[in-house]
Design a protein around this motif. Structure first.
Motif, short mmCIF file in Angstrom:
data_model
loop_
_atom_site.label_atom_id
_atom_site.label_comp_id
_atom_site.label_asym_id
_atom_site.label_seq_id
_atom_site.Cartn_x
_atom_site.Cartn_y
_atom_site.Cartn_z
N SER A 157 0.80 -1.45 -0.03
CA SER A 157 0.34 -0.02 -0.36
C SER A 157 0.83 1.63 -0.32
N ARG A 158 1.79 1.27 0.74
CA ARG A 158 2.62 1.99 0.77
C ARG A 158 3.48 2.88 -0.43
N ALA A 159 3.93 0.86 -0.65
CA ALA A 159 4.59 1.20 -2.37
C ALA A 159 4.61 2.02 -3.05
N LEU A 160 2.59 1.65 -3.40
CA LEU A 160 1.61 1.85 -4.73
C LEU A 160 1.88 3.76 -4.38
N LYS A 161 1.42 3.87 -3.28
CA LYS A 161 1.55 5.71 -3.08
C LYS A 161 2.72 6.24 -3.45
N ARG A 162 3.24 5.63 -2.77
CA ARG A 162 4.80 6.50 -3.36
C ARG A 162 4.60 6.75 -4.67
N LYS A 163 4.30 5.52 -5.90
CA LYS A 163 4.41 5.62 -7.11
C LYS A 163 3.06 6.76 -7.69
N GLY A 164 2.20 6.77 -6.89
CA GLY A 164 0.99 7.52 -7.51
C GLY A 164 -0.36 7.51 -7.01
N PHE A 165 -0.27 5.64 -6.66
CA PHE A 165 -1.69 4.86 -7.39
C PHE A 165 -2.32 5.71 -6.43
N ALA A 166 -3.33 5.87 -6.32
CA ALA A 166 -5.31 5.95 -4.88
C ALA A 166 -6.12 4.46 -4.77
N PHE A 167 -6.55 5.26 -3.74
CA PHE A 167 -7.31 3.71 -3.23
C PHE A 167 -6.76 1.72 -2.96
N VAL A 168 -5.16 2.22 -2.41
CA VAL A 168 -4.76 1.29 -2.57
C VAL A 168 -4.45 1.34 -0.87
N GLY A 169 -5.64 1.19 -0.29
CA GLY A 169 -5.01 0.75 1.52
C GLY A 169 -4.68 -0.51 1.71
N PRO A 170 -4.48 -0.92 2.87
CA PRO A 170 -3.69 -2.20 2.60
C PRO A 170 -4.60 -2.84 3.23
N THR A 171 -6.19 -2.86 3.54
CA THR A 171 -7.02 -4.20 3.10
C THR A 171 -7.64 -4.34 2.47
N THR A 172 -7.35 -2.85 1.24
CA THR A 172 -7.52 -2.99 -0.12
C THR A 172 -6.71 -4.50 -0.71
N MET A 173 -5.23 -4.07 -0.68
CA MET A 173 -4.02 -4.16 -1.08
C MET A 173 -4.06 -6.14 -0.74
N TYR A 174 -4.86 -6.07 1.06
CA TYR A 174 -4.61 -7.99 0.73
C TYR A 174 -5.74 -8.10 0.57
N ALA A 175 -6.93 -7.54 0.19
CA ALA A 175 -8.19 -8.40 -1.08
C ALA A 175 -7.05 -9.13 -1.91
N LEU A 176 -6.71 -7.69 -2.61
CA LEU A 176 -6.04 -7.74 -4.26
C LEU A 176 -5.37 -9.61 -4.36
N MET A 177 -4.27 -9.39 -3.10
CA MET A 177 -3.57 -10.88 -2.44
C MET A 177 -4.39 -11.30 -2.67
#
Length: 201
Positions: A157-177
């Motif tokens: 989540s933190r890495a994607l936000k640094r790359k300019g992504f939005a709506f990528v919180g840790p819970t959402t990213m876990y669901a993606l994983m």
């Protein structure tokens, strides 16, 4: 339900309760959820749909997925990255999708970030997301054992936000994983446990 938290269907296969009755969810669970997705467009679509799912049921998103795919040009990152204000208004008028302006704008933002990642030394979106695969995967017996986030999903989540992504919180990213096979959270009693080829059991 057994002590393993699964339901045995009329076909003799054990599934979690969320995938046990609705034919659409059952098909999704049996054929897609947790299987590896390693291509850029596939990851961009899943990332987008997980963002739209926030605050809603996954069944709602899955039912609308054909309309989402049509509205967002098959989730081709290059096409979506070129969207202008008129495209946003078109999407906001489309009753077939979830009409949430912040999420629509985030999808366009994320398409642009996805295209930018192609020149990143850490790899394109697929390679970047998969680089956060943990050393081990959960082995849940019941729903209570299934995490909703992890150190890796927080880092992603933190890495994607640094790359300019939005709506990528840790819970959402876990669901993606979970959805794309980076972790295997199939319950131990499920017929799908260990079928992704990523994790042995």
């Amino acid at each position: 339900m057994s002590e393993l938290g699964v339901v045995v269907g009329d076909d003799g296969l054990a599934r979690p309760t969320w995938a046990a009755t609705d034919p659409m969810l059952r098909e999704y669970y049996d054929t897609e959820w947790g299987m590896p997705v390693r291509d850029e467009r596939g990851l961009f679509e899943r990332l987008s749909l997980e963002a739209f799912q926030s605050g809603l049921s996954w069944a709602t998103i899955l039912r609308k997925r054909p309309a989402f795919r049509e509205a967002f040009h098959g989730f081709d990152p290059e096409v979506v990255a070129a969207y202008e204000d008129a495209d946003v208004e078109r999407l906001m008028a489309d009753a077939g999708i979830v009409r949430n302006r912040a999420k629509v704008l985030a999808t366009v933002t994320n398409a642009r970030a996805t295209v930018a990642l192609r020149d990143d030394p850490e790899g394109d979106l697929a390679a970047f997301v998969w680089s956060f695969r943990p050393a081990d995967t959960p082995r849940p017996r019941t729903y209570a054992d299934v995490p909703t986030s992890s150190p890796e999903s927080l880092a992603l989540s933190r890495a994607l936000k640094r790359k300019g992504f939005a709506f990528v919180g840790p819970t959402t990213m876990y669901a993606l994983m979970e959805a794309v096979g980076i972790v295997d959270t199939h319950l131990l009693g499920s017929h799908r446990r260990g079928t992704s080829g990523v994790w042995p059991d």
